[in-house]
Scaffold this active site. Structure first.
Site, PDB file in Angstrom:
ATOM      1  N   LYS A 165      -4.586   3.495  10.227  1.00  0.00           N
ATOM      2  CA  LYS A 165      -4.871   2.555   9.030  1.00  0.00           C
ATOM      3  C   LYS A 165      -3.984   2.956   7.794  1.00  0.00           C
ATOM      4  CE  LYS A 165      -7.492  -0.151  11.131  1.00  0.00           C
ATOM      5  NZ  LYS A 165      -7.059  -1.581  11.441  1.00  0.00           N
ATOM      6  N   LYS A 265      -9.166 -11.305  17.493  1.00  0.00           N
ATOM      7  CA  LYS A 265     -10.463 -11.256  17.307  1.00  0.00           C
ATOM      8  C   LYS A 265     -11.317 -12.070  17.430  1.00  0.00           C
ATOM      9  CE  LYS A 265      -9.832  -7.658  13.580  1.00  0.00           C
ATOM     10  NZ  LYS A 265      -8.346  -7.279  13.603  1.00  0.00           N
TER      11      LYS A 265
END
Length: 368
Positions: A165, A265
């Protein structure tokens, strides 16, 4: 077979690591998940789950999901949950947008369809490709040294794919990527996921600085056009996530040569049904896929595994086992990680049995 009752449950999902952090200073300590329980006159009960990544990531948030479900549920009573496309069309006619809420209903209907047919959802979605699916582990944003330590820790748990991240200060992100890359072993895969956090000039600085490293770049900027300018300025493999929300955006990005892989997703696109459409199109277009959701527990993990397991192996970039990230179990029978991989259940439906004590009392109920 008709829907006679819909219950909506709210569940807190604490994290093993205590906090999950990503671009722009965003973080979550406890995830707010919503479970939908659909009861039918046949006695079958199906479950779906949706868990937004906090209120400031995608255009959805937990309280809004439950409000949308409250608007949808009354008109679904009396419908046949096995008619999944008809259910989807009815939800779209009732309520524009709100794909996260619709994802939970769609997931529960697939669970019911599988139970009614006596078949696992992965078989209904296309069949079983391989014995198991490779998983990635997200590395929460931290100092370069701490993130490198996490890679060592997670490799010991069997993971070989790591999603770093980034999306913060470019100099810090360059150091993060360099520190992580130094920990890689043969066969490892590193993804630098900015989660829309960079401006184009920052993204170009980062990709130029790490040009010699073996790393994928994922969704560097907020807008599609901005991501495209970065894509054209770098030679790293490129992944789009937040910019791909439907078939039109996928076809446009493919036409522009904007990516090598996409992140699907479930709740971002409206559920298993629409995720399957995108999956099948990606197979035809030759695009690799990460198959996952924004977050979740055992029920979401079971649905991810079903779609991933039914995807031809060469097109599976990776997938996610969210139930490994959280401290709370909400269902029996969900896939469990083994050596960095998981497998979809062969039991009918999603193969899960929710734990009543974990779900608690419904926060809203609708009955025919």
């Amino acid at each position: 077979m008709k829907i006679t009752r819909i219950d909506i449950h709210q569940v807190d999902l604490p994290l093993h690591e205590g906090r999950y952090s990503w671009a722009g200073g965003k973080s979550v300590d406890v995830f707010d998940s919503t479970v939908v329980r659909i009861t039918c006159d046949s006695g079958l009960i199906g479950h779906g789950e949706v868990c937004p990544l906090g209120p400031a990531y995608l255009p959805s948030f937990a309280a809004g999901v439950r409000a949308a479900l409250g608007a949808l549920a009354p008109d679904l009573l009396g419908c046949d949950p096995r008619a999944i496309d008809a259910i989807g069309a009815q939800m779209d006619a009732q309520l524009k947008g709100q794909p996260a809420a619709k994802s939970a209903v769609d997931m529960a209907c697939w669970d019911l369809l599988g139970q009614a047919a006596g078949l696992p959802v992965h078989l209904l979605l296309g069949g079983r490709f391989g014995d198991s699916v490779a998983l990635y582990r997200a590395i929460s944003q931290d100092t370069p040294a701490a993130m490198a330590d996490r890679i060592r820790q997670y490799r010991n748990e069997g993971y070989r794919r790591f999603q770093l991240k980034v999306g913060g200060d470019p100099d810090e992100d360059i150091a993060r990527i360099e520190a992580a890359a130094a920990e890689l072993e043969a066969g490892d895969v590193l993804i630098a996921d900015a989660n829309t956090g960079w401006l184009p000039h920052q993204a170009r600085r980062v990709v130029r600085a790490v040009r010699a490293l073996d790393v994928y770049i994922e969704q560097p900027c907020l807008g599609y056009e901005e991501c495209l300018t970065v894509r054209r300025a770098c030679d790293h493999p490129f992944v789009l996530d937040e910019s791909i929300t439907d078939i039109d955006s996928l076809l446009r990005a493919h036409r522009d040569g904007a990516m090598d892989a996409i992140n699907i997703k479930l709740s971002k696109v409206g559920g298993l049904s629409r995720a399957r459409q995108l999956r099948d199109l990606c197979v035809q277009l030759g695009l690799a896929m990460t198959i996952e959701d924004s977050w979740g527990g055992d029920i979401v993990t079971a649905a991810i595994a079903a779609l991933a397991q039914s995807t031809p192996a060469r097109f599976r970039f990776t997938a996610t086992d969210f139930n490994s990230y959280v401290t709370r179990r909400i269902a029996e029978g969900a896939p469990q990680r083994r050596d960095g991989r998981f497998a979809a259940s062969d039991a009918p439906g999603l193969g899960i049995a929710p734990l009543p004590e974990a779900l608690g009392a419904a926060v809203a109920s609708f009955a025919a």
